[in-house]
Design a protein around this motif. Structure first.
Motif, PDB file in Angstrom:
ATOM      1  N   MET A   1      22.075  25.116  49.976  1.00 10.91           N
ATOM      2  CA  MET A   1      23.528  25.274  49.939  1.00 10.91           C
ATOM      3  C   MET A   1      24.145  24.703  51.219  1.00 10.91           C
ATOM      4  N   THR A   2      25.178  23.892  51.086  1.00 12.51           N
ATOM      5  CA  THR A   2      25.852  23.333  52.254  1.00 12.51           C
ATOM      6  C   THR A   2      26.778  24.369  52.872  1.00 12.51           C
ATOM      7  N   THR A   3      27.142  24.151  54.138  1.00 16.77           N
ATOM      8  CA  THR A   3      28.050  25.084  54.815  1.00 16.77           C
ATOM      9  C   THR A   3      29.442  25.048  54.183  1.00 16.77           C
ATOM     10  N   HIS A   4      29.834  23.890  53.636  1.00 13.21           N
ATOM     11  CA  HIS A   4      31.136  23.794  52.970  1.00 13.21           C
ATOM     12  C   HIS A   4      31.172  24.681  51.726  1.00 13.21           C
ATOM     13  N   LYS A   5      30.078  24.668  50.972  1.00 10.18           N
ATOM     14  CA  LYS A   5      30.007  25.502  49.770  1.00 10.18           C
ATOM     15  C   LYS A   5      29.957  26.977  50.145  1.00 10.18           C
ATOM     16  N   LEU A   6      29.201  27.287  51.184  1.00  9.54           N
ATOM     17  CA  LEU A   6      29.132  28.671  51.662  1.00  9.54           C
ATOM     18  C   LEU A   6      30.508  29.170  52.058  1.00  9.54           C
ATOM     19  N   ARG A   7      31.234  28.344  52.816  1.00  5.77           N
ATOM     20  CA  ARG A   7      32.575  28.737  53.249  1.00  5.77           C
ATOM     21  C   ARG A   7      33.498  28.943  52.057  1.00  5.77           C
ATOM     22  N   ALA A   8      33.416  28.064  51.059  1.00 13.75           N
ATOM     23  CA  ALA A   8      34.263  28.188  49.872  1.00 13.75           C
ATOM     24  C   ALA A   8      33.979  29.488  49.121  1.00 13.75           C
ATOM     25  N   ILE A   9      32.708  29.833  48.998  1.00 10.29           N
ATOM     26  CA  ILE A   9      32.336  31.065  48.296  1.00 10.29           C
ATOM     27  C   ILE A   9      32.846  32.290  49.047  1.00 10.29           C
ATOM     28  N   ILE A  13      35.617  35.092  47.775  1.00  8.82           N
ATOM     29  CA  ILE A  13      35.368  36.541  47.740  1.00  8.82           C
ATOM     30  C   ILE A  13      36.399  37.286  48.574  1.00  8.82           C
ATOM     31  N   SER A  14      36.733  36.748  49.745  1.00 11.03           N
ATOM     32  CA  SER A  14      37.723  37.381  50.620  1.00 11.03           C
ATOM     33  C   SER A  14      39.087  37.464  49.944  1.00 11.03           C
ATOM     34  N   GLY A  15      39.497  36.358  49.314  1.00  8.30           N
ATOM     35  CA  GLY A  15      40.772  36.348  48.602  1.00  8.30           C
ATOM     36  C   GLY A  15      40.789  37.333  47.446  1.00  8.30           C
ATOM     37  N   THR A  16      39.665  37.436  46.740  1.00  9.20           N
ATOM     38  CA  THR A  16      39.565  38.373  45.622  1.00  9.20           C
ATOM     39  C   THR A  16      39.663  39.812  46.101  1.00  9.20           C
ATOM     40  N   LEU A  17      38.988  40.127  47.208  1.00 10.87           N
ATOM     41  CA  LEU A  17      39.040  41.477  47.764  1.00 10.87           C
ATOM     42  C   LEU A  17      40.453  41.816  48.241  1.00 10.87           C
ATOM     43  N   PHE A  18      41.132  40.840  48.842  1.00 16.59           N
ATOM     44  CA  PHE A  18      42.506  41.066  49.312  1.00 16.59           C
ATOM     45  C   PHE A  18      43.432  41.324  48.126  1.00 16.59           C
ATOM     46  N   ALA A  19      43.268  40.552  47.060  1.00 16.70           N
ATOM     47  CA  ALA A  19      44.085  40.740  45.858  1.00 16.70           C
ATOM     48  C   ALA A  19      43.822  42.117  45.241  1.00 16.70           C
ATOM     49  N   ALA A  20      42.547  42.507  45.188  1.00 15.72           N
ATOM     50  CA  ALA A  20      42.194  43.818  44.631  1.00 15.72           C
ATOM     51  C   ALA A  20      42.794  44.938  45.470  1.00 15.72           C
ATOM     52  N   HIS A  21      42.791  44.750  46.779  1.00 18.11           N
ATOM     53  CA  HIS A  21      43.400  45.736  47.682  1.00 18.11           C
ATOM     54  C   HIS A  21      44.895  45.885  47.404  1.00 18.11           C
ATOM     55  N   LEU A  22      45.597  44.753  47.272  1.00 12.98           N
ATOM     56  CA  LEU A  22      47.040  44.800  47.017  1.00 12.98           C
ATOM     57  C   LEU A  22      47.345  45.434  45.660  1.00 12.98           C
ATOM     58  N   VAL A  23      46.549  45.089  44.657  1.00 11.34           N
ATOM     59  CA  VAL A  23      46.736  45.692  43.330  1.00 11.34           C
ATOM     60  C   VAL A  23      46.563  47.203  43.423  1.00 11.34           C
ATOM     61  N   GLY A  24      45.568  47.634  44.190  1.00 13.55           N
ATOM     62  CA  GLY A  24      45.342  49.063  44.367  1.00 13.55           C
ATOM     63  C   GLY A  24      46.508  49.747  45.048  1.00 13.55           C
TER      64      GLY A  24
END
Length: 224
Positions: A1-9, A13-24
């Motif tokens: 896995m490249t570092t670019h792909k790692l960063r994208a993943i 995940i960070s954006g998804t967790l932030f969205a879930a937090h706001l929804v909560g």
């Protein structure tokens, strides 16, 4: 896995967790939802999914720092080793919220509203000391790596300390309520900035190690 792909993943995940937090937060304060179902995604709580994710990134940083120490030629290995230990502590602190031990309510009447979370004072002093302690180390790094380290530190601290002070000020000044969507949004942004800083630092470390070592290998050994 490249570092670019790692960063994208990790960013996804960070954006998804932030969205879930706001929804909560919206569910709790706008629709009176049962918060017990939403606490696992609350970015301002301990022992849940966001803190586990953040702590895991910190431990990954500690691991790579230790690997860099092994292949470092120019820079003293003790600097990489100390940084590794710092990130192990940060991971433990993040998961167990150790810094909250330094919250002293009795001091609040004598302090600025921004310092309501009194732990920011000893931690800011520690940041200043570590900045001085690692100043020579940072100057010894390649320009690109140094810039990424400083960028990640700036973003992380703007969340961990900066947004913490903003939230404290707004609550103690009576501008917003502690239990509200607004405060929940601030704490979510605080944690998101921390994650962004960690992701930048992790990928910068990975790139630095790859330059020195050619690749990163993760091994798990099972013995009797």
């Amino acid at each position: 896995m490249t570092t670019h792909k790692l960063r994208a993943i990790l960013l996804y995940i960070s954006g998804t967790l932030f969205a879930a937090h706001l929804v909560g937060e919206i569910g709790i304060y706008a629709f009176d939802a049962d918060k017990n179902w939403l606490l696992p995604f609350n970015m301002d709580r301990e022992f849940n999914i966001p803190t586990l994710f953040s702590s895991t990134i910190m431990l990954a940083c500690a691991y790579i720092l230790n690997e860099i120490k092994k292949v470092s030629e120019k820079l003293p290995s003790k600097d990489w080793r100390l940084l590794s230990k710092i990130f192990i502590f940060l991971a433990i602190d993040e998961f167990f919220q150790i810094h909250e031990i330094f919250i002293i309510p009795d001091l609040r009447p004598y302090l600025s509203p921004a310092l309501g979370s009194t732990w920011v004072m000893p931690y800011t002093a520690l940041v200043i000391y570590l900045g001085w302690r690692f100043s020579k180390f940072l100057r010894s790094l390649e320009k690109y790596t140094r810039q990424k380290f400083l960028q990640s530190a700036g973003i992380f601290l703007s969340g961990a300390i900066g947004m913490e002070m903003v939230g404290s000020y707004l609550v103690r000044a009576g501008i917003i309520r502690l239990h509200s969507i607004w405060y929940g949004s601030i704490t979510g942004l605080e944690e998101l900035l921390e994650l962004l800083g960690l992701i930048i630092f992790l990928t910068a470390l990975a790139n630095h190690l790859i330059e020195k070592n050619g690749a990163i290998y993760l091994r798990a050994t099972i013995t009797e």
